[in-house]
Design a protein around this motif. Structure first.
Motif, PDB file in Angstrom:
ATOM      1  N   SER A  30      -1.813 -39.134 -14.088  1.00 46.38           N
ATOM      2  CA  SER A  30      -0.769 -40.054 -13.663  1.00 46.38           C
ATOM      3  C   SER A  30      -0.147 -39.643 -12.324  1.00 46.38           C
ATOM      4  CB  SER A  30       0.323 -40.158 -14.724  1.00 46.38           C
ATOM      5  OG  SER A  30       0.976 -38.923 -14.903  1.00 46.38           O
ATOM      6  N   TYR A  31      -0.759 -38.622 -11.693  1.00 44.61           N
ATOM      7  CA  TYR A  31      -0.226 -38.098 -10.443  1.00 44.61           C
ATOM      8  C   TYR A  31      -1.237 -38.230  -9.306  1.00 44.61           C
ATOM      9  CZ  TYR A  31       3.567 -36.023 -13.109  1.00 44.61           C
ATOM     10  OH  TYR A  31       4.646 -35.836 -13.913  1.00 44.61           O
ATOM     11  N   ASP A  32      -0.724 -38.629  -8.157  1.00 45.24           N
ATOM     12  CA  ASP A  32      -1.469 -38.475  -6.922  1.00 45.24           C
ATOM     13  C   ASP A  32      -1.279 -37.027  -6.464  1.00 45.24           C
ATOM     14  OD1 ASP A  32      -0.547 -41.714  -5.469  1.00 45.24           O
ATOM     15  OD2 ASP A  32      -2.017 -41.169  -7.011  1.00 45.24           O
ATOM     16  N   MET A  33      -2.288 -36.491  -5.767  1.00 40.95           N
ATOM     17  CA  MET A  33      -2.239 -35.103  -5.342  1.00 40.95           C
ATOM     18  C   MET A  33      -2.398 -34.978  -3.829  1.00 40.95           C
ATOM     19  SD  MET A  33      -1.804 -33.421  -8.112  1.00 40.95           S
ATOM     20  CE  MET A  33      -2.127 -31.754  -7.509  1.00 40.95           C
ATOM     21  N   GLY A  34      -1.771 -33.964  -3.279  1.00 39.06           N
ATOM     22  CA  GLY A  34      -1.896 -33.707  -1.855  1.00 39.06           C
ATOM     23  C   GLY A  34      -2.051 -32.225  -1.573  1.00 39.06           C
ATOM     24  N   TRP A  52      -4.602 -40.996  -7.915  1.00 37.17           N
ATOM     25  CA  TRP A  52      -4.711 -40.544  -9.296  1.00 37.17           C
ATOM     26  C   TRP A  52      -6.112 -40.701  -9.864  1.00 37.17           C
ATOM     27  CZ3 TRP A  52      -6.107 -43.925 -13.191  1.00 37.17           C
ATOM     28  CH2 TRP A  52      -6.147 -45.283 -12.837  1.00 37.17           C
ATOM     29  N   ASN A  53      -6.833 -41.748  -9.436  1.00 37.41           N
ATOM     30  CA  ASN A  53      -8.151 -41.999 -10.008  1.00 37.41           C
ATOM     31  C   ASN A  53      -9.284 -41.418  -9.169  1.00 37.41           C
ATOM     32  OD1 ASN A  53      -8.109 -43.686  -7.818  1.00 37.41           O
ATOM     33  ND2 ASN A  53      -8.149 -45.592  -8.986  1.00 37.41           N
ATOM     34  N   ARG A  98       2.746 -36.093  -6.980  1.00 43.46           N
ATOM     35  CA  ARG A  98       3.782 -37.107  -7.096  1.00 43.46           C
ATOM     36  C   ARG A  98       3.287 -38.168  -8.065  1.00 43.46           C
ATOM     37  NH1 ARG A  98       3.613 -40.529  -1.398  1.00 43.46           N
ATOM     38  NH2 ARG A  98       1.747 -41.768  -1.820  1.00 43.46           N
ATOM     39  N   SER A  99       4.216 -38.858  -8.688  1.00 47.55           N
ATOM     40  CA  SER A  99       3.844 -39.923  -9.604  1.00 47.55           C
ATOM     41  C   SER A  99       3.022 -40.976  -8.860  1.00 47.55           C
ATOM     42  CB  SER A  99       5.091 -40.567 -10.195  1.00 47.55           C
ATOM     43  OG  SER A  99       4.752 -41.742 -10.912  1.00 47.55           O
ATOM     44  N   ALA A 100       1.983 -41.441  -9.488  1.00 50.38           N
ATOM     45  CA  ALA A 100       1.133 -42.460  -8.882  1.00 50.38           C
ATOM     46  C   ALA A 100       1.899 -43.750  -8.605  1.00 50.38           C
ATOM     47  CB  ALA A 100      -0.065 -42.745  -9.786  1.00 50.38           C
TER      48      ALA A 100
END
Length: 126
Positions: A30-34, A52-53, A98-100
């Motif tokens: 459920s999170y985007d990543m950086g 997220w995907n 961060r939340s998607a």
């Protein structure tokens, strides 16, 4: 979500390195990543982002074509494959999440992320 970055080290210019970011505590998918990096005396700068995907990625111009961000939601992990490294890549590397649902916020700003790992040092010798 708690983040733990690892995989840094001392390498020579032209070498490859793979950084990992292990996540725990919440549903990783459920999170985007950086990935960001910070050299001594400089501000933290954006390196790469993945949704997220895993279907959408973004890169800083300075690493485009050399670095690849990826993730494995089954393993709760994100990665940064660094190829053809240069001395200018020397920095502490930080993973962030961060939340998607916050996809509308600029992905290349530190303010766009809610959670940060402790960083792993990458040093590239010439």
């Amino acid at each position: 979500v708690q983040l733990q970055a690892s995989g840094g080290g001392l390498v020579q210019a032209g070498d490859s390195l793979r950084l990992s970011c292990a996540a725990s505590g919440h549903t990783f998918s459920s999170y985007d990543m950086g990935w960001f990096r910070q050299a001594p005396g400089k501000e933290r700068e954006f390196v790469a982002h993945i949704r997220w995907n895993g279907f959408t990625t973004y890169y800083a111009d300075s690493v485009k074509g050399r670095f690849t961000i990826s993730r494995d939601n089954a393993k709760n992990a994100a990665y940064l494959q660094m190829n053809s490294v240069k001395p200018g890549d020397t920095a502490g590397y930080y993973c962030a999440a961060r939340s998607a649902s916050r996809y509308y916020i600029d992905y290349d700003r530190t303010q766009g992320y809610d959670y940060w790992g402790q960083g792993t040092q990458v040093t590239v010798s010439s």
